[in-house]
Write a protein that holds these residues in place. Structure first.
Motif, short mmCIF file in Angstrom:
data_model
loop_
_atom_site.label_atom_id
_atom_site.label_comp_id
_atom_site.label_asym_id
_atom_site.label_seq_id
_atom_site.Cartn_x
_atom_site.Cartn_y
_atom_site.Cartn_z
N PRO A 400 0.79 -1.24 0.00
CA PRO A 400 0.00 0.00 0.00
C PRO A 400 0.82 1.28 0.00
O PRO A 400 0.29 2.35 -0.33
N ILE A 401 2.10 1.23 0.37
CA ILE A 401 2.90 2.47 0.39
C ILE A 401 3.91 2.49 -0.76
O ILE A 401 4.76 3.39 -0.82
N ASP A 402 3.82 1.52 -1.69
CA ASP A 402 4.72 1.47 -2.85
C ASP A 402 6.19 1.57 -2.43
O ASP A 402 6.99 2.28 -3.06
N ARG A 403 6.55 0.87 -1.39
CA ARG A 403 7.94 0.86 -0.92
C ARG A 403 8.49 -0.55 -1.12
O ARG A 403 7.97 -1.51 -0.59
N TYR A 404 9.57 -0.64 -1.91
CA TYR A 404 10.15 -1.93 -2.24
C TYR A 404 11.49 -2.15 -1.55
O TYR A 404 12.00 -3.27 -1.55
N LEU A 405 12.05 -1.09 -0.98
CA LEU A 405 13.34 -1.20 -0.33
C LEU A 405 13.48 -0.10 0.71
O LEU A 405 12.73 0.88 0.73
N THR A 423 16.33 -0.09 13.62
CA THR A 423 15.54 -1.31 13.43
C THR A 423 14.64 -1.17 12.22
O THR A 423 13.88 -0.20 12.11
N LEU A 424 14.74 -2.13 11.30
CA LEU A 424 13.83 -2.20 10.16
C LEU A 424 12.77 -3.24 10.47
O LEU A 424 13.08 -4.35 10.93
N TYR A 425 11.51 -2.89 10.21
CA TYR A 425 10.39 -3.78 10.51
C TYR A 425 9.98 -4.49 9.22
O TYR A 425 9.49 -3.86 8.27
N GLU A 429 1.89 -6.30 7.51
CA GLU A 429 1.06 -5.19 7.97
C GLU A 429 1.92 -4.06 8.52
O GLU A 429 3.03 -4.29 9.02
N SER A 430 1.40 -2.86 8.47
CA SER A 430 2.12 -1.71 9.02
C SER A 430 2.39 -1.91 10.50
O SER A 430 1.53 -2.39 11.25
N PRO A 431 3.59 -1.54 10.97
CA PRO A 431 3.88 -1.61 12.39
C PRO A 431 3.26 -0.47 13.19
O PRO A 431 3.49 -0.36 14.40
N GLY A 432 2.47 0.36 12.50
CA GLY A 432 1.87 1.52 13.13
C GLY A 432 2.50 2.80 12.62
O GLY A 432 3.66 2.81 12.19
N LYS A 433 1.75 3.88 12.64
CA LYS A 433 2.20 5.15 12.08
C LYS A 433 3.54 5.58 12.66
O LYS A 433 4.40 6.12 11.96
N TRP A 439 9.39 0.70 7.97
CA TRP A 439 8.67 -0.50 7.55
C TRP A 439 9.05 -0.90 6.13
O TRP A 439 8.95 -0.09 5.20
N LEU A 440 9.48 -2.16 5.97
CA LEU A 440 9.69 -2.74 4.64
C LEU A 440 8.61 -3.79 4.43
O LEU A 440 8.67 -4.87 5.02
#
Length: 474
Positions: A400-405, A423-425, A429-433, A439-440
């Protein structure tokens, strides 16, 4: 049990997967030979050696043929000696290229240097933006580089010459680069800072030029080289199972002058009829000799698989110059099968993740973190990135956020932990706003991650810094 490591496909491996089975439609060399001068047991040993030696050349030729010699192929990019750029972002809808690189749009050319050298021109590039041109010969050696690390960020012109060229160097040439074979693949990569940076990358790509030396120097063009009846490449399946492999190798050896260290190797190949530009008449062989050739291929593939299975996630020592590989033919063949077109370790190092710290395959039904300790980010001179791919397709993940990396140019927008770590999540699902900047997104099912480290520093090259593990948190 650990899964076999699935290494990064950089650009050309997609061609190995997409080529279809087909009969050769091009005319074969006119000279035929069936003369195998050894007994089947010895023929099998030589076939094993020739298979390992030839895998990189046969697979590289398939890529060259599809990109530059096969106009009806959907992946055709243009004729030889033509520079073509990929000037748009990869998306999850791109299915022709596996594990697409979303960091550095490509510029590609396959060179035929038999008539004369080619001159690559590069514009001045901002020193904060990484770019590179990788030069790979028919053997698949990375015999030289042009770019941020190797030649700097200033504009320049680089003369790329085949093994037989002996002409004078004209003015305004910054460097003469000599190739061991007249067939060369040129792979350029230009750093993309983000989706809104694509137009800037296009402008830089438009500044890359490629022209024959005669055009650059304003002199008369030399005579055209002899016409080649380019044979159809073997499909990936046939390249591992059909003795026609040895005819393909013999065809390619005519474009590969004998290196002094390999004369004995070529002489040995001739004992089973592998002579540059000639064909083995396979139909004239006895069933025992034909089977010996096939068995030799099987034996060779087993040795390649053994080397591959011992790699874990480090492949950086498989790619390099002839001197760096020191005629380790199994390493060169293994490199081809795990990632044809891979960079030398001084230019880029890759780490692929398939397993978590519990030795279980990564799956989007769970949640993971990739944590870099304080002051322990990847030590690179250029940049680093972590990209997610859905499996088994090895394609980018629609989200949903068009993020691939997530990459180092994004650091200013990423949040650090209270102790200073990053920390990369890694989850569906989103880890929250509050944590979404880190978030990856990954798919529902199986996936893999690829970390890319461009222009690595000493700590990376000497194994003083190691990639962190992917930790499962739920």
């Amino acid at each position: 049990m650990h899964a076999k490591p699935l290494l990064t496909a950089l650009l050309l491996p997609a061609l190995l997967l997409c080529a279809c089975d087909r009969e050769s439609r091009d005319a074969a060399p006119s000279t035929t030979a069936s003369g195998i001068t050894v007994a089947p047991d010895e023929a099998r040993k030589i076939a094993r050696e020739a298979y390992i030696y030839g895998v990189p050349m046969v697979d590289q030729y398939r890529a060259v043929h599809i990109y530059s010699l096969e106009p009806n192929n959907p992946q055709y990019r243009g004729p030889m000696n033509t520079l073509v750029s990929n000037d748009r972002l990869f998306t999850p809808d791109d299915t022709a290229v596996v594990t697409p690189n979303a960091d550095t749009p490509y510029t590609l050319a396959n060179l035929d240097l038999r008539a004369e050298p080619m001159v690559l021109g590069v514009p001045k590039v901002d020193s904060k933006r990484y770019y590179v041109f990788q030069l790979m010969d028919l053997y698949t050696f990375n015999f030289d580089y042009i770019g941020s690390r190797a030649t700097g960020s200033d504009a320049g012109h680089y003369l790329i010459a085949g093994p037989e060229w002996e002409g004078p160097t004209p003015p305004n040439i910054d460097k003469v680069i000599r190739a061991e074979t007249p067939l060369v693949t040129l792979v350029g990569r230009t750093q993309l800072f983000g989706p809104d940076d694509m137009e800037n990358v296009r402008k830089i790509q438009a500044g890359y030029t490629l022209q024959p030396l005669s055009a650059f120097a304003g002199t008369a063009a030399p005579p055209a080289p002899p016409k080649v009846d380019w044979i159809a490449p073997l499909s990936p399946k046939d390249a591992r199972t059909s003795p026609e492999f040895f005819n393909q190798l013999a065809f390619l050896l005519q474009f590969a002058p004998v290196h002094p260290s390999e004369q004995h190797v070529r002489d040995r190949f001739a004992q089973i009829g592998i002579v540059p530009g000639r064909r083995i008449d396979l139909s004239a062989l006895s069933p025992e000799l034909r089977q010996a050739l096939v068995d030799g291929m099987v034996d060779g593939q087993k040795l390649i698989d053994t080397r591959r299975n011992a790699l874990t996630n480090r492949t950086d020592t498989l790619f390099g110059t002839r001197e760096e590989l020191n005629n380790d033919y199994i390493a060169r063949a293994t490199a081809t099968q795990v990632g044809l077109g891979g960079n030398s370790r001084v230019e880029a190092i890759y780490r692929t993740y398939q397993m978590d710290t519990n030795d279980e395959l990564l799956d989007g039904s769970r949640r993971y973190v990739l944590r870099f300790a304080k002051d322990k980010l990847p030590p690179v001179n250029a940049f680093w990135s972590v990209t997610a791919y859905r499996m088994p397709e090895q394609l980018l993940v629609k989200n949903p956020i068009d993020r691939y990396l997530i990459n180092s140019p994004m650091l200013s927008s990423l949040k650090t932990d209270p102790d200073g770590s990053l920390t990369l999540y890694i989850q569906k699902e989103s880890p929250g706003k509050a944590l979404e900047s880190n978030w990856l997104p990954v798919p529902e099912g199986p996936f893999m991650l690829t970390a890319r480290y461009y222009w690595p520093k000493r700590e990376l090259l000497e194994y003083e810094w190691s990639s962190p593990a992917v930790e499962r948190v739920r």
